[in-house]
Design an enzyme around this catalytic site. Structure first.
Site, PDB file in Angstrom:
ATOM      1  CB  SER A   1     -29.693  -2.061 -73.166  1.00  0.00           C
ATOM      2  OG  SER A   1     -30.885  -1.634 -73.536  1.00  0.00           O
TER       3      SER A   1
ATOM      4  CE  LYS B   1     -27.790  -1.282 -76.410  1.00  0.00           C
ATOM      5  NZ  LYS B   1     -26.827  -0.238 -76.164  1.00  0.00           N
TER       6      LYS B   1
ATOM      7  CG  HIS C   1     -31.391  -4.270 -77.170  1.00  0.00           C
ATOM      8  ND1 HIS C   1     -31.347  -2.910 -77.172  1.00  0.00           N
ATOM      9  CD2 HIS C   1     -31.977  -4.621 -76.269  1.00  0.00           C
ATOM     10  CE1 HIS C   1     -31.983  -2.101 -76.114  1.00  0.00           C
ATOM     11  NE2 HIS C   1     -32.532  -3.547 -75.569  1.00  0.00           N
ATOM     12  CG  ASN C   2     -29.408   0.045 -79.666  1.00  0.00           C
ATOM     13  OD1 ASN C   2     -29.842  -0.851 -78.613  1.00  0.00           O
ATOM     14  ND2 ASN C   2     -28.628   0.842 -79.303  1.00  0.00           N
TER      15      ASN C   2
ATOM     16  CD  GLU D   1     -33.936   1.395 -77.922  1.00  0.00           C
ATOM     17  OE1 GLU D   1     -33.663   2.860 -77.843  1.00  0.00           O
ATOM     18  OE2 GLU D   1     -33.382   0.804 -77.228  1.00  0.00           O
TER      19      GLU D   1
END
Length: 474
Positions: free
Chosen positions: A131, A185, A188-189, A192
């Protein structure tokens, strides 16, 4: 001529992310072999970015032969079939103990499948979440490797060297086995998505309720970035509203079509949460908001049929503080949902996810980097088995402090027809979490009435079915 078996790592993919990551590694003194399935891209990178530690290869066999053993080959290519195709080409050229490190946005279940498939060949397969975008890849990303723990040591020095730093600590940590890195990940997105949606809704409130112009909004976000909301996303938002359009005049933000794209990781997160039975309503709301943003024709038709008259209020310090507090407490709910999903996945897939360590590597390099993550790291240091960050004393105090502002702002938005789905879901999530009665007893009674699905009782153990009488349905 390049000496055989002298290169530290191979990079497959010379587009933006791959070339920048290769340059980052080369800057740290690692010899990087570069390969792209189309030679012209490799030639372009070598021509425009000559580097003593970076060498281009145009034949896959020569590329593999130039690597030190155990060979370490990183992919930064498009997810899906291109990854499987490259694996098929590489496997005949590799030996037991060699490593393939997929740094793209692959779906974690694909990573688990590839890991198990290659394990039978003796090849170590890693799903590596990366990232930070183009700048992160070049100057220091957040790195989330998942794969075999005993093989990680071979690549750890490279990844820790090129990763971003939070203080002196590298924003890179071994995450867990098989697909754990890509799972982390993915979520995480998803976080986001929710974070960006919360910021967008704050913008709508400042603009359409408070009547603030772009420069005022830039100043507000800049001020917020000096305090507890300090983050990469808040900082770039301030910059965006201040950016002038030199060609057409005014600010660029007003020239951008009100339609947002998505690559799929947020949607994957939402679907996976449904499978795991975890409430991540804010991330799902953020995905749906992007879907609605693309329905331009339908939105136009609805706007003409159901016009909303904007009733401006005075944009004073009190209003700005209520919006700021709403954004902050909304972030608490969004991160609570994302980390609850991590906790569930650890149990479901047998991953020993260190949630405090994961929060700590998000503090720099990645898109959601923020001061806020220090508090999440500290929460898990206090209670490593914490099931939801909203149960931590620090976050409970912040919720008590800020929730009244969130209720006020959501009510104001609903009265004036301003769409704030992430903020609404933040309130609903917190209310559901603290409620002793959700009406689920009625739902279970309905299920038992029409489908004999049974129910549990508050006064005795076991499952029960009732023969319901038709009092009013005849």
């Amino acid at each position: 001529m390049i000496r055989m078996k002298c290169m530290d790592i191979g990079m497959v993919g010379m587009a933006v992310m791959g070339s920048n990551m290769a340059l980052n590694m080369a800057d740290h003194g690692f010899d990087v072999a570069c390969y792209n399935y189309t030679p012209d891209l490799t030639e372009k990178v070598m021509r425009e970015h000559p580097h003593e530690h970076m060498h281009g290869f145009f034949d896959l066999k020569e590329f593999v032969a130039a690597l030190k053993k155990p060979r370490k080959i990183m992919f930064l290519i498009m997810a899906g079939n291109p990854v499987d195709s490259m694996i098929e080409q590489l496997v005949p050229l590799l030996e037991a103990g060699d490593m393939i490190l997929d740094g793209g946005n692959s779906f974690f279940e694909d990573t688990r499948r590839r890991h198990d498939l290659l394990k039978a060949e003796g090849i170590r397969y890693f799903g590596v979440g990366i990232s930070g975008g183009e700048k992160g890849a070049r100057r220091g990303p957040c790195i989330m490797p998942g794969g075999d723990a005993d093989a990680y040591e071979a690549v750890r020095p490279i990844y820790e060297a090129v990763a971003a730093r939070a203080g002196e600590a590298p924003c890179c940590a071994y995450i867990g086995s098989d697909g754990a890195g890509h799972y982390v990940k993915m979520v995480h997105n998803g976080i986001e998505y929710a974070d960006m949606q919360l910021i967008a809704e704050s913008y709508l409130l400042l603009k359409h309720v408070g009547g603030a112009d772009n420069q005022k909004i830039a100043d507000v976000f800049h001020a917020w970035n000096q305090g507890e909301l300090k983050s990469f996303l808040i900082g770039i938002t301030a910059d965006i509203f201040a950016e002038q359009d030199d060609a057409a005049g005014g600010q660029i933000i007003d020239k951008i079509v009100d339609s947002a794209g998505q690559k799929g990781t947020g949607r994957w997160t939402s679907i996976q949460a449904m499978k795991q039975g975890v409430n991540i309503s804010m991330i799902t709301a953020a995905c749906n908001a992007r879907v609605m943003s693309n329905a331009a024709a339908e939105r136009g038709a609805m706007a003409s049929s159901f016009p909303v008259s904007e009733a401006r209020i005075q944009i004073d310090a009190s209003f700005l503080e209520d919006v700021r507090r709403s954004l902050y407490v909304g972030k608490i709910a969004a991160y609570a949902q994302g980390f609850a999903l991590y906790r569930s996945a650890a149990d479901l897939y047998g991953w020993d996810l260190n949630l405090g360590r994961i929060a700590s590597i998000f503090r720099a390099g990645c898109i959601i980097q923020a001061e806020f993550l220090n508090k999440i790291t500290e929460a898990y240091q206090r209670q490593p088995k914490l099931t939801n960050i909203m149960l931590d004393p620090f976050f409970q105090a912040k919720i008590h402090e800020n929730l009244p502002s969130l209720r006020k702002i959501v009510g104001l938005a609903l009265q004036q027809g301003i769409p704030v789905p992430a903020l609404v879901n933040a309130v609903e999530y917190m209310d559901a979490f603290r409620s002793s009665h959700l009406g689920a007893n009625l739902i279970q009674a309905q299920r038992d009435y029409f489908g004999a699905h049974t129910y549990q009782r508050v006064d005795r153990e076991g499952s029960f079915h009732h023969e319901w009488q038709e009092h009013y349905t005849k």
